[in-house]
Design a protein around this motif. Structure first.
Motif, PDB file in Angstrom:
ATOM      1  N   LEU A  32      67.280  20.546  40.130  1.00 47.10           N
ATOM      2  CA  LEU A  32      67.132  19.119  40.705  1.00 47.10           C
ATOM      3  C   LEU A  32      66.815  18.533  39.595  1.00 47.10           C
ATOM      4  CD1 LEU A  32      66.077  19.354  44.272  1.00 47.10           C
ATOM      5  CD2 LEU A  32      68.376  18.817  43.481  1.00 47.10           C
ATOM      6  N   LEU A  33      65.670  18.815  38.818  1.00 48.13           N
ATOM      7  CA  LEU A  33      64.769  17.797  37.889  1.00 48.13           C
ATOM      8  C   LEU A  33      65.699  17.729  36.648  1.00 48.13           C
ATOM      9  CD1 LEU A  33      60.992  19.288  37.895  1.00 48.13           C
ATOM     10  CD2 LEU A  33      62.126  17.132  38.836  1.00 48.13           C
ATOM     11  N   LYS A  34      66.518  18.604  36.360  1.00 51.13           N
ATOM     12  CA  LYS A  34      67.540  18.637  35.178  1.00 51.13           C
ATOM     13  C   LYS A  34      68.456  17.737  35.243  1.00 51.13           C
ATOM     14  CE  LYS A  34      67.279  22.872  32.423  1.00 51.13           C
ATOM     15  NZ  LYS A  34      67.937  24.247  32.617  1.00 51.13           N
ATOM     16  N   GLU A  43      71.076  12.705  34.208  1.00 52.69           N
ATOM     17  CA  GLU A  43      71.632  11.395  34.838  1.00 52.69           C
ATOM     18  C   GLU A  43      70.897  10.331  34.811  1.00 52.69           C
ATOM     19  OE1 GLU A  43      72.753  12.686  38.607  1.00 52.69           O
ATOM     20  OE2 GLU A  43      74.673  13.684  38.197  1.00 52.69           O
ATOM     21  N   ASN A  44      69.735  10.409  34.385  1.00 53.78           N
ATOM     22  CA  ASN A  44      68.539   9.320  34.196  1.00 53.78           C
ATOM     23  C   ASN A  44      68.249   8.599  35.516  1.00 53.78           C
ATOM     24  OD1 ASN A  44      66.889   8.031  32.750  1.00 53.78           O
ATOM     25  ND2 ASN A  44      68.302   6.439  31.959  1.00 53.78           N
ATOM     26  N   THR A  45      68.360   9.739  36.495  1.00 54.47           N
ATOM     27  CA  THR A  45      67.766   9.255  38.084  1.00 54.47           C
ATOM     28  C   THR A  45      66.600   9.834  38.497  1.00 54.47           C
ATOM     29  OG1 THR A  45      69.075  11.047  38.645  1.00 54.47           O
ATOM     30  CG2 THR A  45      70.402   8.838  38.630  1.00 54.47           C
ATOM     31  N   LEU A  46      65.817  10.058  37.614  1.00 58.58           N
ATOM     32  CA  LEU A  46      64.543  10.812  37.945  1.00 58.58           C
ATOM     33  C   LEU A  46      63.840   9.701  38.836  1.00 58.58           C
ATOM     34  CD1 LEU A  46      62.709  13.329  37.372  1.00 58.58           C
ATOM     35  CD2 LEU A  46      61.548  12.169  35.609  1.00 58.58           C
ATOM     36  N   SER A  47      63.146  10.060  39.879  1.00 56.81           N
ATOM     37  CA  SER A  47      62.179   9.134  40.865  1.00 56.81           C
ATOM     38  C   SER A  47      61.223   8.792  40.024  1.00 56.81           C
ATOM     39  CB  SER A  47      61.963  10.044  41.970  1.00 56.81           C
ATOM     40  OG  SER A  47      61.068   9.597  42.739  1.00 56.81           O
ATOM     41  N   HIS A  48      60.432   7.697  40.415  1.00 56.87           N
ATOM     42  CA  HIS A  48      59.450   7.388  39.684  1.00 56.87           C
ATOM     43  C   HIS A  48      58.076   7.785  40.275  1.00 56.87           C
ATOM     44  CE1 HIS A  48      59.243   4.487  43.190  1.00 56.87           C
ATOM     45  NE2 HIS A  48      58.205   4.335  42.822  1.00 56.87           N
ATOM     46  N   ALA A  49      58.235   8.578  41.430  1.00 56.29           N
ATOM     47  CA  ALA A  49      57.179   9.190  42.067  1.00 56.29           C
ATOM     48  C   ALA A  49      57.448  10.398  42.762  1.00 56.29           C
ATOM     49  CB  ALA A  49      56.337   8.655  43.320  1.00 56.29           C
ATOM     50  N   LEU A  50      56.955  11.699  42.100  1.00 53.96           N
ATOM     51  CA  LEU A  50      57.352  12.959  42.663  1.00 53.96           C
ATOM     52  C   LEU A  50      56.050  13.550  43.185  1.00 53.96           C
ATOM     53  CD1 LEU A  50      58.595  12.445  39.523  1.00 53.96           C
ATOM     54  CD2 LEU A  50      59.920  14.322  40.039  1.00 53.96           C
ATOM     55  N   LEU A  51      56.177  14.391  44.033  1.00 56.58           N
ATOM     56  CA  LEU A  51      55.199  15.020  44.844  1.00 56.58           C
ATOM     57  C   LEU A  51      55.340  16.676  44.754  1.00 56.58           C
ATOM     58  CD1 LEU A  51      52.433  15.570  46.545  1.00 56.58           C
ATOM     59  CD2 LEU A  51      53.918  14.846  48.557  1.00 56.58           C
ATOM     60  N   PHE A  52      54.706  17.140  43.966  1.00 58.81           N
ATOM     61  CA  PHE A  52      54.793  18.911  43.879  1.00 58.81           C
ATOM     62  C   PHE A  52      53.901  19.372  45.079  1.00 58.81           C
ATOM     63  CE2 PHE A  52      56.352  19.009  39.233  1.00 58.81           C
ATOM     64  CZ  PHE A  52      57.423  18.326  39.461  1.00 58.81           C
ATOM     65  N   TYR A  92      59.268   2.019  33.392  1.00 58.04           N
ATOM     66  CA  TYR A  92      58.710   3.298  32.473  1.00 58.04           C
ATOM     67  C   TYR A  92      57.813   4.154  33.226  1.00 58.04           C
ATOM     68  CZ  TYR A  92      55.535  -0.600  31.790  1.00 58.04           C
ATOM     69  OH  TYR A  92      54.546  -1.482  31.873  1.00 58.04           O
ATOM     70  N   MET A  93      57.293   3.713  34.250  1.00 59.36           N
ATOM     71  CA  MET A  93      56.268   4.553  34.716  1.00 59.36           C
ATOM     72  C   MET A  93      56.765   5.960  35.638  1.00 59.36           C
ATOM     73  SD  MET A  93      53.310   3.791  33.820  1.00 59.36           S
ATOM     74  CE  MET A  93      52.161   4.727  34.801  1.00 59.36           C
ATOM     75  N   ILE A  94      56.160   6.971  35.451  1.00 57.25           N
ATOM     76  CA  ILE A  94      56.541   8.150  36.277  1.00 57.25           C
ATOM     77  C   ILE A  94      55.095   8.887  36.845  1.00 57.25           C
ATOM     78  CG2 ILE A  94      57.476  10.525  36.484  1.00 57.25           C
ATOM     79  CD1 ILE A  94      59.624   9.642  34.423  1.00 57.25           C
ATOM     80  N   PHE A  95      55.001   8.863  37.978  1.00 55.18           N
ATOM     81  CA  PHE A  95      53.884   9.542  38.689  1.00 55.18           C
ATOM     82  C   PHE A  95      54.131  10.785  39.139  1.00 55.18           C
ATOM     83  CE2 PHE A  95      53.141   4.804  38.933  1.00 55.18           C
ATOM     84  CZ  PHE A  95      51.772   4.859  38.567  1.00 55.18           C
ATOM     85  N   VAL A  96      53.670  11.814  38.834  1.00 62.13           N
ATOM     86  CA  VAL A  96      53.778  13.255  39.432  1.00 62.13           C
ATOM     87  C   VAL A  96      52.302  13.625  40.251  1.00 62.13           C
ATOM     88  CG1 VAL A  96      54.422  15.350  38.945  1.00 62.13           C
ATOM     89  CG2 VAL A  96      54.940  13.656  37.459  1.00 62.13           C
ATOM     90  N   LEU A  97      52.388  13.576  41.573  1.00 63.65           N
ATOM     91  CA  LEU A  97      51.351  13.970  42.155  1.00 63.65           C
ATOM     92  C   LEU A  97      51.425  15.594  42.414  1.00 63.65           C
ATOM     93  CD1 LEU A  97      51.897  10.877  42.940  1.00 63.65           C
ATOM     94  CD2 LEU A  97      50.736  11.293  45.052  1.00 63.65           C
ATOM     95  N   LEU A  98      50.272  16.174  42.329  1.00 60.95           N
ATOM     96  CA  LEU A  98      50.235  17.397  42.729  1.00 60.95           C
ATOM     97  C   LEU A  98      49.320  17.599  44.065  1.00 60.95           C
ATOM     98  CD1 LEU A  98      49.211  18.789  39.044  1.00 60.95           C
ATOM     99  CD2 LEU A  98      51.473  18.243  40.014  1.00 60.95           C
ATOM    100  N   SER A  99      49.729  18.488  44.761  1.00 57.43           N
ATOM    101  CA  SER A  99      48.829  18.578  46.088  1.00 57.43           C
ATOM    102  C   SER A  99      49.031  20.146  46.740  1.00 57.43           C
ATOM    103  CB  SER A  99      49.262  17.829  47.242  1.00 57.43           C
ATOM    104  OG  SER A  99      48.384  17.854  48.281  1.00 57.43           O
ATOM    105  N   GLY A 100      47.710  20.774  46.693  1.00 55.16           N
ATOM    106  CA  GLY A 100      47.956  21.914  47.659  1.00 55.16           C
ATOM    107  C   GLY A 100      47.614  21.685  49.434  1.00 55.16           C
TER     108      GLY A 100
END
Ligand SMILES: [Zn+2]
Length: 324
Positions: A15-17, A22-31, A136-144
């Motif tokens: 999905l990320l690839k 396609e240049n459609t990456l979300s500006h906020a991702l939660l892993f 131009y901002m991308i936030f990647v949140l990581l959470s257990g």
């Protein structure tokens, strides 16, 4: 490293690839996923990929990729807790930073480790940043523990739940990358319960095999446990630096015993070097194994809840002697 060197999470990577291409990456991702499941590694790969200009990003070798991995890229930031949590001052600094264009790359990437540790004030402030982020901002949140995140934050993120990685893949990875023997690699893979990072950390611990031997002796010695030995033994066990891992190793040996008895198949045995014990022992009947497993699990929970280790081990042994 390129995406293909990352072990597991094939769906997420796919999905990320696609989003990158396609240049459609979300500006906020939660892993989401437990510690050691690769969230942070993949977040950094993604941070490399958005700014790498090579053909198959991330190449892992260009200056931008190398700067990202060594935390020296001016457009990539890792936000971690300060003291007890992520403070509002940290989020405000982030907001300020978001106002300026990237210095070198195409995007600015902020990776937030343990995002659930944001204070309520910090989370509310962060919510505003998430509402209208600059393009131009991308936030990647990581959470257990994503259940501890504000629902309003979660609803603004694209969520990627990390799945346990199959034992066989982890074993093959350890053999290839860490030059371990397959039998050794399999032990670490089994203990990691699908978490590559944990398997690697275990394989790098020098004391591991000595600790496993102690767990083995402990399980073998339980049949002869006398009442007067309970508290001295509890005291000794409480001194183990890695008591949770010690209990996991005991559990793994009992699991081996149980499955071997049930199936007679070596394929199910993780600690294959203890096979002779599994074959010849007459004391550990299935009911007894199950009883011991539940006591070990209880002791592990007690340790996790900060019960005094001597008491946790003492209670476990006492109950073992009386009930099992
Ligand atoms: Zn690159």
């Amino acid at each position: 490293m390129p995406f293909q060197d990352f072990i597991g999470q094939e769906q997420i990577i796919k999905l990320l690839k696609i989003s990158l291409a396609e240049n459609t990456l979300s500006h906020a991702l939660l892993f989401t996923g437990p510690a050691g499941s690769g969230k942070e590694t993949l977040a950094f790969l993604l941070a490399q990929a958005v700014n790498c200009r090579e053909e198959n990003p991330p190449c892992g070798e260009c200056l931008s990729c190398r700067k990202t991995m060594s935390l020296n890229h001016p457009d990539v930031r890792l936000l971690t807790r300060e003291g007890t949590g992520i403070r509002i001052s940290q989020i405000r600094a982030l907001e300020q930073e978001s106002l300026s264009q990237p210095y070198e790359g195409r995007k600015k990437v902020v990776i937030i480790r343990d995002a659930e540790d944001m204070s309520l004030a910090a989370a509310n402030s962060f919510l505003k940043t998430l509402e209208e982020p600059p393009p131009y901002m991308i936030f990647v949140l990581l959470s257990g523990r994503p259940q501890a995140l504000l629902p309003t934050i979660k609803s603004r993120c694209r969520i990627f739940p990390f799945q346990p990685v199959p034992e066989k893949l982890i074993t093959a990875y350890l053999v290839k990358k860490k030059a371990l023997l397959p039998a050794e690699a399999r032990i670490f893979a089994a203990l990691s319960r699908g978490k590559v990072g944990l398997a690697v950390a275990l394989s790098e611990g020098e004391e591991f095999f000595a600790l496993r031997e102690r767990a083995y002796s402990f399980i073998k010695g339980l049949r002869k446990l006398a009442k007067k030995e309970i508290f001295p033994l509890a005291e000794k066990l409480a001194q183990e630096e890695e008591s949770a891992l010690f209990l996991d190793l005991c559990l793994e040996i009992l699991r081996d015993l149980f499955l071997y008895r049930e199936t007679g198949k070596e394929d199910y045995v993780t600690n294959i070097d203890y096979l002779e014990f599994y074959q010849n022992d007459r004391y550990w009947q299935q009911q007894r194994i199950l009883g011991a497993i539940s006591l070990l699990v209880k002791a592990k929970e007690d340790l996790g809840a900060s019960v005094n280790p001597k008491l946790a081990f003492g209670a476990m042994l006492l109950e073992f002697k009386e009930v099992i």
